[in-house]
Design a protein around this motif. Structure first.
Motif, mmCIF file in Angstrom:
data_model
loop_
_atom_site.group_PDB
_atom_site.id
_atom_site.type_symbol
_atom_site.label_atom_id
_atom_site.label_comp_id
_atom_site.label_asym_id
_atom_site.label_seq_id
_atom_site.Cartn_x
_atom_site.Cartn_y
_atom_site.Cartn_z
ATOM 1 N N ILE A 1 0.849 -1.186 0.000
ATOM 2 C CA ILE A 1 0.000 0.000 0.000
ATOM 3 C C ILE A 1 0.892 1.246 0.000
ATOM 4 C CG2 ILE A 1 -1.842 1.229 1.188
ATOM 5 C CD1 ILE A 1 -2.616 -1.516 0.064
ATOM 6 N N PRO A 2 0.652 2.220 -0.880
ATOM 7 C CA PRO A 2 1.491 3.428 -0.908
ATOM 8 C C PRO A 2 1.508 4.145 0.441
ATOM 9 C CG PRO A 2 0.099 3.326 -2.866
ATOM 10 C CD PRO A 2 -0.352 2.214 -1.957
ATOM 11 N N VAL A 3 2.674 4.660 0.785
ATOM 12 C CA VAL A 3 2.829 5.337 2.072
ATOM 13 C C VAL A 3 1.895 6.535 2.166
ATOM 14 C CG1 VAL A 3 4.458 6.561 3.563
ATOM 15 C CG2 VAL A 3 5.221 4.567 2.246
ATOM 16 N N ARG A 4 1.734 7.271 1.069
ATOM 17 C CA ARG A 4 0.881 8.462 1.086
ATOM 18 C C ARG A 4 -0.559 8.094 1.401
ATOM 19 N NH1 ARG A 4 -2.471 10.434 -2.538
ATOM 20 N NH2 ARG A 4 -1.781 8.871 -4.048
ATOM 21 N N VAL A 5 -1.053 7.026 0.804
ATOM 22 C CA VAL A 5 -2.435 6.602 1.039
ATOM 23 C C VAL A 5 -2.603 6.125 2.480
ATOM 24 C CG1 VAL A 5 -4.232 4.962 0.344
ATOM 25 C CG2 VAL A 5 -2.764 6.013 -1.381
ATOM 26 N N TYR A 6 -1.649 5.334 2.944
ATOM 27 C CA TYR A 6 -1.735 4.818 4.313
ATOM 28 C C TYR A 6 -1.697 5.961 5.323
ATOM 29 C CZ TYR A 6 -0.683 2.045 8.469
ATOM 30 O OH TYR A 6 -0.716 1.490 9.726
ATOM 31 N N CYS A 7 -0.781 6.897 5.137
ATOM 32 C CA CYS A 7 -0.669 8.012 6.078
ATOM 33 C C CYS A 7 -1.918 8.891 6.038
ATOM 34 C CB CYS A 7 0.571 8.839 5.760
ATOM 35 S SG CYS A 7 2.141 7.994 6.097
ATOM 36 N N HIS A 8 -2.529 9.018 4.858
ATOM 37 C CA HIS A 8 -3.743 9.837 4.751
ATOM 38 C C HIS A 8 -4.884 9.214 5.560
ATOM 39 C CE1 HIS A 8 -6.689 12.542 2.986
ATOM 40 N NE2 HIS A 8 -7.443 11.489 2.672
ATOM 41 N N VAL A 9 -5.108 7.914 5.393
ATOM 42 C CA VAL A 9 -6.190 7.243 6.118
ATOM 43 C C VAL A 9 -5.878 7.194 7.612
ATOM 44 C CG1 VAL A 9 -7.520 5.112 6.320
ATOM 45 C CG2 VAL A 9 -6.770 5.892 4.076
ATOM 46 N N PHE A 10 -4.638 6.869 7.941
ATOM 47 C CA PHE A 10 -4.242 6.815 9.348
ATOM 48 C C PHE A 10 -4.340 8.196 9.997
ATOM 49 C CE2 PHE A 10 -1.306 6.573 12.913
ATOM 50 C CZ PHE A 10 -1.622 5.353 13.467
ATOM 51 N N GLY A 11 -3.971 9.221 9.241
ATOM 52 C CA GLY A 11 -4.047 10.581 9.762
ATOM 53 C C GLY A 11 -5.471 11.023 10.037
ATOM 54 N N MET A 12 -6.422 10.574 9.206
ATOM 55 C CA MET A 12 -7.824 10.908 9.454
ATOM 56 C C MET A 12 -8.300 10.308 10.774
ATOM 57 S SD MET A 12 -9.463 10.474 5.646
ATOM 58 C CE MET A 12 -11.119 10.701 6.285
ATOM 59 N N ALA A 13 -7.917 9.051 11.011
ATOM 60 C CA ALA A 13 -8.293 8.417 12.283
ATOM 61 C C ALA A 13 -7.622 9.121 13.458
ATOM 62 C CB ALA A 13 -7.918 6.938 12.253
ATOM 63 N N ALA A 14 -6.357 9.494 13.288
ATOM 64 C CA ALA A 14 -5.645 10.187 14.361
ATOM 65 C C ALA A 14 -6.246 11.572 14.630
ATOM 66 C CB ALA A 14 -4.167 10.315 14.003
ATOM 67 N N PHE A 15 -6.751 12.215 13.578
ATOM 68 C CA PHE A 15 -7.370 13.536 13.749
ATOM 69 C C PHE A 15 -8.611 13.443 14.633
ATOM 70 C CE2 PHE A 15 -10.698 16.458 12.253
ATOM 71 C CZ PHE A 15 -10.121 17.675 12.597
ATOM 72 N N PHE A 16 -9.481 12.482 14.351
ATOM 73 C CA PHE A 16 -10.683 12.335 15.167
ATOM 74 C C PHE A 16 -10.333 11.897 16.592
ATOM 75 C CE2 PHE A 16 -12.597 12.027 10.923
ATOM 76 C CZ PHE A 16 -13.633 12.932 11.070
ATOM 77 N N LEU A 17 -9.265 11.129 16.732
ATOM 78 C CA LEU A 17 -8.814 10.775 18.071
ATOM 79 C C LEU A 17 -8.329 12.014 18.813
ATOM 80 C CD1 LEU A 17 -7.971 8.733 20.264
ATOM 81 C CD2 LEU A 17 -5.803 8.452 19.033
ATOM 82 N N GLY A 18 -7.629 12.893 18.108
ATOM 83 C CA GLY A 18 -7.120 14.107 18.735
ATOM 84 C C GLY A 18 -8.210 15.030 19.233
ATOM 85 N N LEU A 19 -9.398 14.964 18.614
ATOM 86 C CA LEU A 19 -10.495 15.817 19.069
ATOM 87 C C LEU A 19 -10.975 15.451 20.467
ATOM 88 C CD1 LEU A 19 -12.646 16.038 15.804
ATOM 89 C CD2 LEU A 19 -11.006 17.714 16.685
ATOM 90 N N SER A 20 -10.725 14.217 20.874
ATOM 91 C CA SER A 20 -11.166 13.783 22.209
ATOM 92 C C SER A 20 -10.102 13.986 23.280
ATOM 93 C CB SER A 20 -11.568 12.303 22.171
ATOM 94 O OG SER A 20 -10.445 11.485 21.858
ATOM 95 N N ILE A 21 -8.890 14.344 22.888
ATOM 96 C CA ILE A 21 -7.810 14.491 23.855
ATOM 97 C C ILE A 21 -8.054 15.629 24.853
ATOM 98 C CG2 ILE A 21 -5.351 14.985 24.118
ATOM 99 C CD1 ILE A 21 -6.021 12.172 23.137
ATOM 100 N N PRO A 22 -8.522 16.810 24.427
ATOM 101 C CA PRO A 22 -8.737 17.884 25.413
ATOM 102 C C PRO A 22 -9.669 17.498 26.551
ATOM 103 C CG PRO A 22 -8.796 18.782 23.196
ATOM 104 C CD PRO A 22 -8.744 17.290 23.052
#
Length: 264
Positions: free
Chosen positions: A58-79
């Motif tokens: 799987i291309p690194v760019r595609v993997y990082c994009h999908v993984f980054g989306m999940a990490a973004f929504f996770l970051g919204l719950s950190i505060p």
């Protein structure tokens, strides 16, 4: 993006492996990710990324994009985990747990040391679990996943609901893409006011067009003699890999040893 993800599930380099072999491996690692200590979870995160990017291709760019989306929504719950608030009169009780804060009216809002540790543990556990699920997403076609679930005696009505939801997701995205392209061609996003009007129009038309596509889909099923049971047919042949099975077992044993040896 969803169309590309579906294409990768059929064309990745692990496509020749039986789905049950990949699912069994990922579920075992996922269980370990939920129960292990943070350093072991970090190792699982890297190991799953190696399988997805290195072995599946799987291309690194595609993997990082999908993984980054999940990490973004996770970051919204950190505060919500890190920030705490107490009355100014109770400041002395939380002084040892505070890493800094501000006074707002009669309240003291601060960054909690214990909350920061908890947020780090939850984040690492969640990211390790996401890495496991991404391996399934990128390497197991949805139709093959349904076939495995059918062999596991999952109720038929649940499988039909999953298949319909999966199909309607693509219908929904197709309608949204067509409407957005039509609006862009007519200059619907040139100004802030036009942008808001276009978004409102898109939301309204999206419901109408989706219902129309749903009706067309229902008529298509009826015309093909749908009797309440959606059958998934597959002609794909698979080859069990001893090498990947051995690596999976050795890797899981190594993770268990790492977690038990350094974190008894």
């Amino acid at each position: 993006m969803h169309h590309h993800l579906d294409a990768y599930a059929y064309t990745n380099r692990l496509g020749q492996l039986p789905p049950i072999q990949k699912l069994s491996f990922v579920l075992v690692v996922l269980l370990m990710a939920l129960m292990a200590h943070p350093p072991t979870q970090g190792a699982i995160l890297l190991w799953m990324a190696l399988w997805t990017i290195g072995y599946a291709g799987i291309p690194v760019r595609v993997y990082c994009h999908v993984f980054g989306m999940a990490a973004f929504f996770l970051g919204l719950s950190i505060p919500a985990l890190v920030l705490e608030m107490v009355s100014v009169q109770d400041f002395a009780t939380v002084q040892g747990n505070s890493l800094g804060g501000v006074v707002l009216a009669h309240w003291y809002v601060f960054v909690s040391h214990s909350g920061l540790i908890q947020a780090g543990e939850i984040s690492l556990r969640s990211l390790a679990s996401v890495a496991c699920l991404l391996l399934i997403l990128f390497t197991v076609p949805f139709s093959e996943l349904l076939t495995v679930l059918r062999h596991c005696r999952v109720p038929t009505v649940l499988l039909d609901l999953l298949l319909l939801m999966y199909r309607f997701l693509f219908l929904f995205l197709d309608v949204a893409t067509q409407l957005q392209l039509a609006q862009q061609a007519r200059g619907g996003y040139r100004t802030r006011k036009r942008w808001m009007e276009s978004v409102a129009l898109l939301a309204g038309q999206l419901l109408v067009r989706s219902l129309q596509r749903y009706q067309q889909f229902s008529l298509g099923l009826a015309a093909r003699g749908f009797n309440g049971d959606l059958q998934v047919y597959s002609t794909q042949s698979y080859t069990y890999s001893t090498r990947y099975a051995l690596e999976s077992v050795l890797g899981c044993v190594g993770l268990v040893i790492l977690d038990r040896r350094f974190f008894p």
